[in-house]
Design a protein around this motif. Structure first.
Motif: not given
Length: 225
Positions: A59-64, A66-67, A70-71
């Motif tokens: 997921q892209n947990i930071r929400g920063v 491009h969605p 993934d980070d």
């Protein structure tokens, strides 16, 4: 340590913002799973072979940014009982960009008679930032780990109550340079590459199965070879 029951491998850091590189953009092989996960998966496959199944949360947990980039990720590689393996084995591979800890957790290995714990990332990356010249990578001290990052083993004794604790240093320096020396030899003289194409594609297969697992919220079987 007895029979290994669980192998946990981390690549965590605290990085609340983007670095602005291609890895943060919606491009092929961008994102944490392809970037950092490839190393963790490669090590797991080298140690334990192909798993029976993969369950992943990507997921892209930071929400920063491009969605779709993934980070963070958590991969569970499932190994069933079989020849040479008396217990099921769980391999947990994780990367988190908002982990506030110093030094960061690196390994936790749990066995029937003991647990190994290790903190800190490979010293080579920090050493590279301090090199006075490219040739400095050949110095004996390059890649050697400081004592405070030594691993620790806790063992249960025969009474199943008493726990002993021992320190396990890392005797060998990291060897990034050996990989590139081999690559140069493979290009110039046709030497056998240390990293085989079958090994690289095996890692890519697990990455793609992990992405499918995360998207479908399901455990994905790993095809037998």
């Amino acid at each position: 340590m007895g029979a290994i029951l669980e192998f946990e491998s981390h690549f965590d850091r605290y990085r609340p913002s983007l670095k602005g590189t291609w890895k943060d953009k919606p491009l092929p092989a961008a994102g944490a799973l392809y970037d950092l996960g490839s190393h963790l998966i490669d090590q797991a496959l080298t140690l334990f072979g192909r798993p029976n199944a993969v369950t992943a949360f990507v997921q892209n947990i930071r929400g920063v940014g491009h969605p779709d980039v993934d980070d963070s990720f958590t991969l569970n590689l499932h190994y069933e009982r079989g020849p040479g393996r008396s217990y099921p084995l769980a391999v947990i591979l994780r990367s988190h960009p908002l982990s506030v800890k110093s030094p960061q957790l690196r390994f936790v290995v749990r066995g029937t008679r003991g647990t190994y714990t290790k903190h800190g990332l490979d010293a080579q990356e920090e050493h590279l930032k301090l090199l006075s010249s490219p040739r400095a990578i050949l110095r004996e001290e390059f890649g050697r780990e400081p004592e405070y990052l030594n691993g620790k083993v806790e063992n249960i004794l025969a009474d199943n109550e008493t726990i002993t604790k021992t320190i396990w240093p890392t005797p060998d320096a990291g060897g990034y340079v050996e990989l590139f020396q081999n690559l140069g030899s493979a290009i110039r003289t046709g030497a056998m590459p240390s990293v085989k194409w079958t090994e690289a594609t095996a890692v890519l297969e697990i990455i793609e199965l992990a992405l499918q697992s995360s998207k479908s919220r399901a455990t994905m079987p790993v095809p037998a070879l």
